[in-house]
Design an enzyme around this catalytic site. Structure first.
Site, PDB file in Angstrom:
ATOM      1  N   HIS A  86     -23.490 -28.227  42.998  1.00  0.00           N
ATOM      2  CA  HIS A  86     -21.916 -28.248  42.596  1.00  0.00           C
ATOM      3  C   HIS A  86     -21.314 -29.460  42.572  1.00  0.00           C
ATOM      4  O   HIS A  86     -21.866 -30.581  43.223  1.00  0.00           O
ATOM      5  CB  HIS A  86     -21.205 -27.825  43.675  1.00  0.00           C
ATOM      6  CG  HIS A  86     -19.588 -27.427  43.478  1.00  0.00           C
ATOM      7  ND1 HIS A  86     -19.075 -26.432  42.827  1.00  0.00           N
ATOM      8  CD2 HIS A  86     -18.517 -28.322  43.752  1.00  0.00           C
ATOM      9  CE1 HIS A  86     -17.686 -26.667  42.762  1.00  0.00           C
ATOM     10  NE2 HIS A  86     -17.544 -27.781  43.144  1.00  0.00           N
ATOM     11  N   ASP A 171      -9.610 -18.717  48.151  1.00  0.00           N
ATOM     12  CA  ASP A 171      -9.945 -20.067  47.417  1.00  0.00           C
ATOM     13  C   ASP A 171      -9.429 -20.181  46.020  1.00  0.00           C
ATOM     14  O   ASP A 171      -8.680 -20.865  45.617  1.00  0.00           O
ATOM     15  CB  ASP A 171     -11.359 -20.514  47.316  1.00  0.00           C
ATOM     16  CG  ASP A 171     -11.337 -21.552  46.433  1.00  0.00           C
ATOM     17  OD1 ASP A 171     -11.126 -22.705  47.052  1.00  0.00           O
ATOM     18  OD2 ASP A 171     -12.184 -21.620  45.656  1.00  0.00           O
ATOM     19  N   ARG A 178      -3.341 -26.227  44.201  1.00  0.00           N
ATOM     20  CA  ARG A 178      -3.772 -27.448  44.473  1.00  0.00           C
ATOM     21  C   ARG A 178      -3.330 -28.173  43.093  1.00  0.00           C
ATOM     22  O   ARG A 178      -3.081 -29.540  43.021  1.00  0.00           O
ATOM     23  CB  ARG A 178      -5.070 -27.845  44.928  1.00  0.00           C
ATOM     24  CG  ARG A 178      -5.457 -27.249  46.473  1.00  0.00           C
ATOM     25  CD  ARG A 178      -6.812 -27.240  46.699  1.00  0.00           C
ATOM     26  NE  ARG A 178      -7.733 -28.334  46.079  1.00  0.00           N
ATOM     27  CZ  ARG A 178      -9.005 -28.493  45.700  1.00  0.00           C
ATOM     28  NH1 ARG A 178      -9.494 -27.407  45.700  1.00  0.00           N
ATOM     29  NH2 ARG A 178      -9.350 -29.772  45.312  1.00  0.00           N
ATOM     30  N   SER A 193     -12.871 -25.616  50.068  1.00  0.00           N
ATOM     31  CA  SER A 193     -12.858 -24.650  48.627  1.00  0.00           C
ATOM     32  C   SER A 193     -14.164 -24.785  48.226  1.00  0.00           C
ATOM     33  O   SER A 193     -14.722 -23.452  47.809  1.00  0.00           O
ATOM     34  CB  SER A 193     -12.069 -25.587  47.561  1.00  0.00           C
ATOM     35  OG  SER A 193     -12.165 -24.754  46.190  1.00  0.00           O
ATOM     36  N   LYS A 197     -16.719 -20.816  48.465  1.00  0.00           N
ATOM     37  CA  LYS A 197     -17.625 -20.460  47.401  1.00  0.00           C
ATOM     38  C   LYS A 197     -19.108 -20.241  47.647  1.00  0.00           C
ATOM     39  O   LYS A 197     -19.574 -19.280  47.401  1.00  0.00           O
ATOM     40  CB  LYS A 197     -16.890 -20.958  46.225  1.00  0.00           C
ATOM     41  CG  LYS A 197     -15.393 -20.764  45.755  1.00  0.00           C
ATOM     42  CD  LYS A 197     -15.396 -21.169  44.352  1.00  0.00           C
ATOM     43  CE  LYS A 197     -15.341 -22.770  44.140  1.00  0.00           C
ATOM     44  NZ  LYS A 197     -14.494 -23.349  44.639  1.00  0.00           N
TER      45      LYS A 197
END
Length: 452
Positions: A86, A171, A178, A193, A197
Site C-alpha cells: 500500500h 472506511d 476526509r 484507513s 482495509k
C-alpha cells in the site's frame, strides 16, 4: 443497564482533548455504518481527530472497529501466504499496477505459495486512485463480491478491487469525507484507513510505501516516519508481518500522471518497453515487490527479491499475470494491443523551458493539483473523472534543459481546463544554474526490529 452514548458527547469529549473510551469509538463507527450519524457529525469527528489526535489505544480500537465494521475476507482457502503493498499516495504513483502481477508471476506457482489480495481506493486529494486508473480499461470490474475476489485470486494469484459495501464500510464512508473536510493528511486517520482495509483482507504480510517530500501528503520526513511507525506497529500487533519503506516524492513517479496514461505506461513496462522517464517507477516497483517476496519467504533477502521481480518483468511472466487478472475481472485485453489509440485527449498543450539550466525544483503537490484540475481527479465525492486527462513529464529533477525544450505536455478532454494548470506548472517548475541535490528513492526502512 448500559447508558446510551450520544454522538454529540463523543464530539465534545474529543474536541476538549479527552481520550475516547472503546465504547465511544465503537458506538460512533456503528452510527457511521448504519447512517444514524450525520455527515456533519462525521466531519466534526474527523476534524477533532485531526486537531487533537489519538493515543495508541484509541488508534488500535478505531482501526479494529473499522476492520470489523462489515465482512472480512477469509484468505485461508487460498492456501497461500497473502501479501499486499500500500502506498500513502503521490503524483504518478502507479506501482500497484506493476507489483500485483509481478508478485503473482513469481509467487503463485512457487513454494511457499504467494497471493496478492489488493483492496484499493479512488482519488483522494491531489492523488489519483488505483481504481480510477483500472476502470479506464474497457470492461474492467473493480467492484467484486468477496467470493468473486477469491475466485480471481485462486486462478491467477492476484486481484485488485475496491471496497464493496460489505467490506470495511466504515472506511469507505470516512475515506470519502476526509477528501472534503481538510483531514486527508491526519496520520491517525491515514493509519486507521489503510490498516483497517489491509487487515480485513486477511493478510499475512504487508509492505507500506510511505511517501515523503513535496508531493506527499506528509512532506516532512519526520512526519512520514511517524506515520510509518504507527502502521508497522499496528500491523505487527495484528499478527501481520509489516515493513514500511519511506520513499521520495519530490517529483512525479515515472513518465505520466493521470488515469489511462498511467495504465499505458505500465503496459509498456510489462511488455518490456523501458522509457528512460520510467526508470524510477521500475526501480521502486521492483524494490517493493522484492520486499513482498522476502516477507513471503521466496527470497532470502529483500535485494534477492528485487532481482526476482525484475526478472519477471523482463521475461514476460508479469505481463502474462497482468493479462490473466484483467481478463478475469472483465477487462478487454485487446485494448493493450495499441494503448496509445485509446482515450485520446481532445486538447493538449506543451510547456517549454523559457531558459537553459537544470530542472532544479518543483512543488510536486502543485503538479498533482494540475492533474486534478485537468479533469483526472475529483472536486466532489462520486464525481466522474477523465480517462484521458493528465500530464507527461519530459525531464526529471537534475536534468539539463535547453531553452525551448519541452518540460511537460498537458492533456485534457476540455480545452478550457488547460489554462490554469499550465500557469501553475509554469510557476512551479524551476530551472536554475546549479543541479539540485536529489534524495535516494528509498530513504529509510522500518520493520518490527527497528521499532524496538
Amino acid at each position: 443497564m448500559t447508558e446510551p452514548i450520544y454522538p454529540i458527547d463523543i464530539l465534545r469529549h474529543k474536541r476538549d482533548g479527552l481520550s475516547l473510551s472503546d465504547a465511544e469509538i465503537q458506538s460512533f463507527i456503528r452510527g457511521v455504518v448504519d447512517h444514524t450519524t450525520s455527515d456533519a457529525q462525521i466531519g466534526a469527528f474527523l476534524m477533532a481527530v485531526w486537531l487533537r489526535g489519538l493515543d495508541a489505544r484509541e488508534l488500535a480500537t478505531l482501526t479494529q472497529t473499522m476492520r470489523f465494521s462489515g465482512e472480512v475476507f477469509d484468505s485461508a482457502p487460498l492456501h497461500a501466504f497473502t501479501v499486499d503493498k500500500h502506498s500513502t499516495g503521490g503524483v504518478g504513483d502507479k506501482t500497484s499496477l506493476l507489483i500485483a502481477p509481478i508478485v503473482a508471476a513469481v509467487g503463485f506457482a512457487s513454494s511457499p505459495r504467494l497471493a496478492v489480495p489488493m483492496i484499493s481506493g479512488r482519488s483522494l486529494g491531489h492523488t489519483g486512485g488505483t481504481l480510477d486508473k483500472l476502470e479506464t480499461i474497457p470492461g474492467f470490474r473493480t467492484q467484486l463480491s468477496l467470493k468473486e475476489f477469491a475466485e480471481v485470486i485462486s486462478q491467477c494469484g492476484a486481484s485488485i478491487v475496491g471496497q464493496t459495501p460489505s467490506l470495511v464500510p466504515a472506511d469507505r464512508i470516512l475515506y470519502a469525507m476526509r477528501d472534503h473536510t481538510g483531514t486527508v493528511e491526519s496520520p491517525n486517520l491515514i493509519c486507521a484507513s489503510i490498516m483497517s482495509k489491509k487487515l480485513a483482507a486477511g493478510l499475512n504480510g504487508l509492505v507500506l510505501d510511505v511517501k515523503t517530500g513535496s508531493g506527499a501528503f506528509m512532506s516532512r520526513y519526520e512526519d512520514s516516519k511517524h506515520l510509518a511507525r504507527l502502521m508497522v506497529a499496528t500491523g505487527e500487533a495484528a499478527g501481520t508481518r509489516t515493513a514500511a519503506l519511506l520513499t521520495s516524492m519530490d517529483e512525479p513517479l515515472g513518465r505520466f500522471s493521470g488515469n489511462w496514461v498511467e495504465v499505458r505506461e505500465c503496459i509498456d513496462i510489462l511488455k518490456g518497453i523501458r522509457h528512460p522517464m520510467s526508470a524510477d517507477l521500475i526501480e521502486l516497483s521492483n524494490i517493493l515487490a522484492g520486499w513482498m517476496l522476502y516477507l513471503g519467504g521466496l527470497a532470502a533477502t529483500p535485494e534477492a527479491g528485487t532481482a526476482l521481480a525484475d526478472e519477471a518483468l523482463q521475461n514476460g511472466s508479469a505481463y502474462k499475470a497482468w493479462l490473466a487478472m484483467v481478463a478475469l475481472q472483465g477487462g478487454d485485453v485487446a485494448a493493450f494491443d495499441d494503448p496509445a489509440a485509446l482515450h485520446k485527449p481532445t486538447a493538449t498543450r506543451i510547456l517549454s523551458a523559457e531558459r537553459s539550466g537544470y530542472l532544479a525544483a518543483m512543488d510536486c503537490t502543485e503538479v498533482g493539483w494540475c492533474v486534478q484540475r485537468l479533469g483526472a481527479g475529483r472536486t466532489t465525492p462520486g464525481e466522474p473523472v477523465s480517462a484521458a486527462a493528465g500530464i507527461e513529464m519530459h525531464a526529471k529533477l537534475g536534468t539539463w534543459i535547453e531553452a525551448g525544450q519541452p518540460l511537460c505536455t498537458l492533456f485534457s478532454d476540455d480545452a478550457s481546463l488547460i489554462d490554469e494548470p499550465f500557469t501553475m506548472l509554469r510557476r512551479t517548475l524551476q530551472i536554475a544554474d546549479q543541479s539540485p541535490v536529489r534524495q535516494p528513492i528509498v530513504r529509510s526502512i522500518i520493520t518490527a526490529e527497528t521499532l524496538r
